[in-house]
Design an enzyme around this catalytic site. Structure first.
Site, PDB file in Angstrom:
ATOM      1  N   ILE A  47       1.317   3.731   2.396  1.00  0.00           N
ATOM      2  CA  ILE A  47       2.205   3.970   3.536  1.00  0.00           C
ATOM      3  C   ILE A  47       3.126   2.765   3.749  1.00  0.00           C
ATOM      4  O   ILE A  47       4.307   2.917   4.080  1.00  0.00           O
ATOM      5  CB  ILE A  47       1.386   4.262   4.815  1.00  0.00           C
ATOM      6  CG1 ILE A  47       0.455   5.461   4.580  1.00  0.00           C
ATOM      7  CG2 ILE A  47       2.302   4.519   6.006  1.00  0.00           C
ATOM      8  CD1 ILE A  47      -0.582   5.681   5.684  1.00  0.00           C
TER       9      ILE A  47
ATOM     10  N   GLY B 132       0.809  -1.215   0.000  1.00  0.00           N
ATOM     11  CA  GLY B 132       0.000   0.000   0.000  1.00  0.00           C
ATOM     12  C   GLY B 132       0.842   1.265   0.000  1.00  0.00           C
ATOM     13  O   GLY B 132       2.079   1.223  -0.072  1.00  0.00           O
TER      14      GLY B 132
ATOM     15  N   LEU C 147      -3.067  -7.673  -2.101  1.00  0.00           N
ATOM     16  CA  LEU C 147      -3.227  -6.862  -3.315  1.00  0.00           C
ATOM     17  C   LEU C 147      -4.694  -6.515  -3.560  1.00  0.00           C
ATOM     18  O   LEU C 147      -5.088  -6.256  -4.696  1.00  0.00           O
ATOM     19  CB  LEU C 147      -2.595  -7.537  -4.551  1.00  0.00           C
ATOM     20  CG  LEU C 147      -1.103  -7.856  -4.446  1.00  0.00           C
ATOM     21  CD1 LEU C 147      -0.593  -8.433  -5.773  1.00  0.00           C
ATOM     22  CD2 LEU C 147      -0.262  -6.637  -4.061  1.00  0.00           C
TER      23      LEU C 147
ATOM     24  N   TYR D  69     -15.323   3.032   9.266  1.00  0.00           N
ATOM     25  CA  TYR D  69     -13.863   2.893   9.146  1.00  0.00           C
ATOM     26  C   TYR D  69     -13.181   3.266  10.461  1.00  0.00           C
ATOM     27  O   TYR D  69     -12.385   2.503  11.006  1.00  0.00           O
ATOM     28  CB  TYR D  69     -13.320   3.781   8.013  1.00  0.00           C
ATOM     29  CG  TYR D  69     -11.823   4.000   8.105  1.00  0.00           C
ATOM     30  CD1 TYR D  69     -10.936   2.970   7.793  1.00  0.00           C
ATOM     31  CD2 TYR D  69     -11.299   5.218   8.558  1.00  0.00           C
ATOM     32  CE1 TYR D  69      -9.569   3.156   7.914  1.00  0.00           C
ATOM     33  CE2 TYR D  69      -9.925   5.411   8.677  1.00  0.00           C
ATOM     34  CZ  TYR D  69      -9.066   4.373   8.352  1.00  0.00           C
ATOM     35  OH  TYR D  69      -7.704   4.556   8.495  1.00  0.00           O
TER      36      TYR D  69
ATOM     37  N   TYR E   5      -1.970   7.900  13.175  1.00  0.00           N
ATOM     38  CA  TYR E   5      -1.449   8.753  12.109  1.00  0.00           C
ATOM     39  C   TYR E   5      -2.387   9.924  11.909  1.00  0.00           C
ATOM     40  O   TYR E   5      -3.598   9.748  11.883  1.00  0.00           O
ATOM     41  CB  TYR E   5      -1.418   8.062  10.747  1.00  0.00           C
ATOM     42  CG  TYR E   5      -0.739   6.745  10.620  1.00  0.00           C
ATOM     43  CD1 TYR E   5       0.145   6.260  11.562  1.00  0.00           C
ATOM     44  CD2 TYR E   5      -1.001   5.967   9.487  1.00  0.00           C
ATOM     45  CE1 TYR E   5       0.755   5.034  11.376  1.00  0.00           C
ATOM     46  CE2 TYR E   5      -0.394   4.749   9.301  1.00  0.00           C
ATOM     47  CZ  TYR E   5       0.481   4.281  10.265  1.00  0.00           C
ATOM     48  OH  TYR E   5       1.073   3.066  10.074  1.00  0.00           O
TER      49      TYR E   5
ATOM     50  N   LYS F 237     -10.980   1.083  13.615  1.00  0.00           N
ATOM     51  CA  LYS F 237      -9.661   1.409  14.202  1.00  0.00           C
ATOM     52  C   LYS F 237      -9.782   1.493  15.720  1.00  0.00           C
ATOM     53  O   LYS F 237      -8.920   1.015  16.457  1.00  0.00           O
ATOM     54  CB  LYS F 237      -9.148   2.731  13.621  1.00  0.00           C
ATOM     55  CG  LYS F 237      -8.805   2.638  12.141  1.00  0.00           C
ATOM     56  CD  LYS F 237      -7.548   1.804  11.947  1.00  0.00           C
ATOM     57  CE  LYS F 237      -7.307   1.436  10.503  1.00  0.00           C
ATOM     58  NZ  LYS F 237      -6.142   0.568  10.300  1.00  0.00           N
TER      59      LYS F 237
ATOM     60  N   SER G 287      -5.652   5.857  13.642  1.00  0.00           N
ATOM     61  CA  SER G 287      -5.943   7.070  12.883  1.00  0.00           C
ATOM     62  C   SER G 287      -6.411   8.213  13.766  1.00  0.00           C
ATOM     63  O   SER G 287      -7.125   8.010  14.747  1.00  0.00           O
ATOM     64  CB  SER G 287      -7.036   6.720  11.875  1.00  0.00           C
ATOM     65  OG  SER G 287      -7.581   7.887  11.331  1.00  0.00           O
TER      66      SER G 287
HETATM   67  N1  LIG Z   1      -3.711   7.016   4.278  1.00  0.00           N
HETATM   68  C1  LIG Z   1      -4.168   7.657   5.346  1.00  0.00           C
HETATM   69  O1  LIG Z   1      -4.543   8.824   5.262  1.00  0.00           O
HETATM   70  C2  LIG Z   1      -4.205   6.974   6.688  1.00  0.00           C
HETATM   71  C3  LIG Z   1      -4.445   7.736   7.835  1.00  0.00           C
HETATM   72  C4  LIG Z   1      -4.496   7.092   9.074  1.00  0.00           C
HETATM   73  C5  LIG Z   1      -4.301   5.722   9.148  1.00  0.00           C
HETATM   74  N2  LIG Z   1      -4.077   5.006   8.016  1.00  0.00           N
HETATM   75  C6  LIG Z   1      -3.894   3.559   8.121  1.00  0.00           C
HETATM   76  O2  LIG Z   1      -2.634   3.224   7.583  1.00  0.00           O
HETATM   77  C7  LIG Z   1      -2.683   1.915   7.006  1.00  0.00           C
HETATM   78  C8  LIG Z   1      -2.134   1.975   5.578  1.00  0.00           C
HETATM   79  O3  LIG Z   1      -2.900   2.911   4.831  1.00  0.00           O
HETATM   80  P1  LIG Z   1      -2.604   3.231   3.303  1.00  0.00           P
HETATM   81  O4  LIG Z   1      -3.023   4.621   3.047  1.00  0.00           O
HETATM   82  O5  LIG Z   1      -1.224   2.803   2.958  1.00  0.00           O
HETATM   83  O6  LIG Z   1      -3.682   2.273   2.606  1.00  0.00           O
HETATM   84  P2  LIG Z   1      -3.537   1.292   1.335  1.00  0.00           P
HETATM   85  O7  LIG Z   1      -4.919   0.896   0.969  1.00  0.00           O
HETATM   86  O8  LIG Z   1      -2.673   1.890   0.308  1.00  0.00           O
HETATM   87  O9  LIG Z   1      -2.782   0.048   1.980  1.00  0.00           O
HETATM   88  C9  LIG Z   1      -3.441  -0.983   2.648  1.00  0.00           C
HETATM   89  C10 LIG Z   1      -2.955  -2.279   2.048  1.00  0.00           C
HETATM   90  O10 LIG Z   1      -3.566  -3.354   2.768  1.00  0.00           O
HETATM   91  C11 LIG Z   1      -3.860  -4.392   1.833  1.00  0.00           C
HETATM   92  N3  LIG Z   1      -4.907  -5.219   2.442  1.00  0.00           N
HETATM   93  C12 LIG Z   1      -6.169  -4.855   2.743  1.00  0.00           C
HETATM   94  N4  LIG Z   1      -6.819  -5.874   3.325  1.00  0.00           N
HETATM   95  C13 LIG Z   1      -5.939  -6.906   3.405  1.00  0.00           C
HETATM   96  C14 LIG Z   1      -6.012  -8.227   3.927  1.00  0.00           C
HETATM   97  N5  LIG Z   1      -7.135  -8.689   4.496  1.00  0.00           N
HETATM   98  N6  LIG Z   1      -4.901  -8.998   3.882  1.00  0.00           N
HETATM   99  C15 LIG Z   1      -3.753  -8.538   3.305  1.00  0.00           C
HETATM  100  N7  LIG Z   1      -3.637  -7.313   2.789  1.00  0.00           N
HETATM  101  C16 LIG Z   1      -4.717  -6.501   2.837  1.00  0.00           C
HETATM  102  C17 LIG Z   1      -4.265  -3.666   0.569  1.00  0.00           C
HETATM  103  O11 LIG Z   1      -4.106  -4.461  -0.591  1.00  0.00           O
HETATM  104  C18 LIG Z   1      -3.332  -2.463   0.576  1.00  0.00           C
HETATM  105  O12 LIG Z   1      -2.154  -2.716  -0.174  1.00  0.00           O
HETATM  106  C19 LIG Z   1      -4.153   1.480   7.082  1.00  0.00           C
HETATM  107  O13 LIG Z   1      -4.301   0.627   8.194  1.00  0.00           O
HETATM  108  C20 LIG Z   1      -4.894   2.771   7.306  1.00  0.00           C
HETATM  109  O14 LIG Z   1      -6.092   2.571   8.007  1.00  0.00           O
HETATM  110  C21 LIG Z   1      -4.013   5.602   6.786  1.00  0.00           C
END
Ligand SMILES: NC(=O)c1ccc[n+]([C@@H]2O[C@H](COP(=O)([O-])OP(=O)(O)OC[C@H]3O[C@@H](n4cnc5c(N)ncnc54)[C@H](O)[C@@H]3O)[C@@H](O)[C@H]2O)c1
Length: 334
Positions: A12, A10, A33, A141, A168, A145, A117
């Protein structure tokens, strides 16, 4: 150190994997994926599969018995989507995370860093939130969390599991080598939307919510360069045991932000300054589940991790723009 990174394909996760490598550590990626692109895994150790697949987890640990900690980032993450797909959000973010944590404990891999989050916080008049401020998650969502934070606290009290929960704030920008960044075709994140509007791929940028009780009526956020956020993970992994020893508890929550509150209108102004021209703007009511927002009190991250954000919002915007121009090469789509 060797670190299992769930969701490592993903936005982050892939950036954090790179930061771990640069610090001399080895990430092991587990990602289904579901959303993340294969291109972001590149030549890393990668297992394609689900976090709730216990057999796969056992295989990963058998093949990498030296895993020191897990960063659990895999999740569904789109707030408006969670309003219409609550079952999928609770199943994937809650039920599947439970399976993962239980199996990690069974496998003798108790150190978990969890991606939580800032969207959990209740609205506060000053908008600056500390980790002990009241919570009021406003979307399915955000509630997933909150639930997983509670699960981690309870499991850490009852089992060998140890948890550092990172709340985050709002990551923006891309990795410094422009190998990964926002990959969604229609990014829901504000900066992704701004880049699309600036590059003419959308008619205008829509400010959702203009009657909030902030200084200019638009939502307030704490935008953190994703590369800074990635470094916070490196610190947390390296200092994992020390952090928990300092707080003398089996789990702890830490805000990860810059400590600066920026409204959407202020973000647009910074964006236009960095981009060098105006972006067409439309105004609309808030999206379902949208929060007014908050910015981080960063005392705890400084004290426990010895970390603070070092990059400016202009640097983050410049990096998001550079990624916007480059991403087709890596992703195969604009
Ligand atoms: N992006 C933001 O603004 C933000 C803010 C606060 C918290 N977060 C948290 O940070 C984390 C990463 O966020 P991101 O923006 O990189 O999201 P993203 O969607 O790019 O990454 C999440 C990844 O998890 C994978 N995934 C989902 N369900 C899965 C499963 N059951 N098994 C295996 N893989 C699985 C997806 O394929 C994806 O690659 C998340 O937990 C999100 O809640 C993100």
């Amino acid at each position: 150190m060797k670190v299992l990174v769930t969701g490592g394909a993903g936005y982050i996760g892939s950036t954090t994997a790179k930061a771990l490598e640069q610090a001399g550590h080895t990430p092991v990626i587990l990602d289904s994926l579901l959303n993340g692109p294969l291109a972001f895994v590149r030549d890393r150790i990668f297992y394609e599969g689900d976090i709730a697949d216990r057999e796969l987890l056992r295989r990963i640990v058998a093949e990498h018995p030296d895993i020191d900690a897990t960063i659990h980032m895999a999740a569904r993450i789109v707030v408006p989507e969670s309003m219409v797909l609550p079952y999928e959000y609770y199943r994937d973010n809650v039920a599947k995370s439970l399976e993962l944590f239980d199996e990690l404990v069974a496998l003798g891999k108790p150190r978990v860093l969890f991606s939580s989050s800032a969207s959990l916080y209740a609205m506060k008049e000053s908008f600056e939130v500390t980790e002990s401020d009241p919570l009021d998650p406003t979307s399915p969502y955000a509630r997933t969390k909150r639930m997983m934070e509670q699960v981690l606290v309870d499991m850490a009290n009852a089992t060998d599991l140890r948890a550092i929960i990172l709340r985050y704030f709002n990551p923006i920008g891309s990795d410094p080598d422009l190998e990964s960044g926002i990959y969604a075709k229609e990014p829901s994140h504000v900066l992704g939307q701004l880049v699309l509007a600036a590059r003419g791929l959308k008619d205008s940028f829509t400010i959702t919510g203009t009657a909030h009780p902030t200084r200019d009526g638009t939502g307030i956020r704490d935008y953190i360069h994703v590369w800074d956020l990635a470094q916070a993970h490196v610190r947390a992994v390296e200092r994992f045991d020390e952090v928990l020893a300092t707080v003398d508890a089996p789990s702890v929550v830490i805000n990860i932000g810059t400590g600066e509150g920026v409204t959407v209108r202020e973000l647009v102004a910074s964006f236009e300054r960095v981009f060098g021209s105006k972006v067409p703007i439309t105004e609309a009511p808030p999206r379902p589940g949208d929060a007014v927002g908050a910015f981080a009190n960063v005392d705890r991250s400084a004290a426990l991790l010895g970390w603070s954000a070092g990059l400016t919002i202009d640097e983050a915007i410049a990096s998001a723009l550079a990624w916007g121009a480059k991403r087709q090469e890596i992703l195969g789509y604009e």
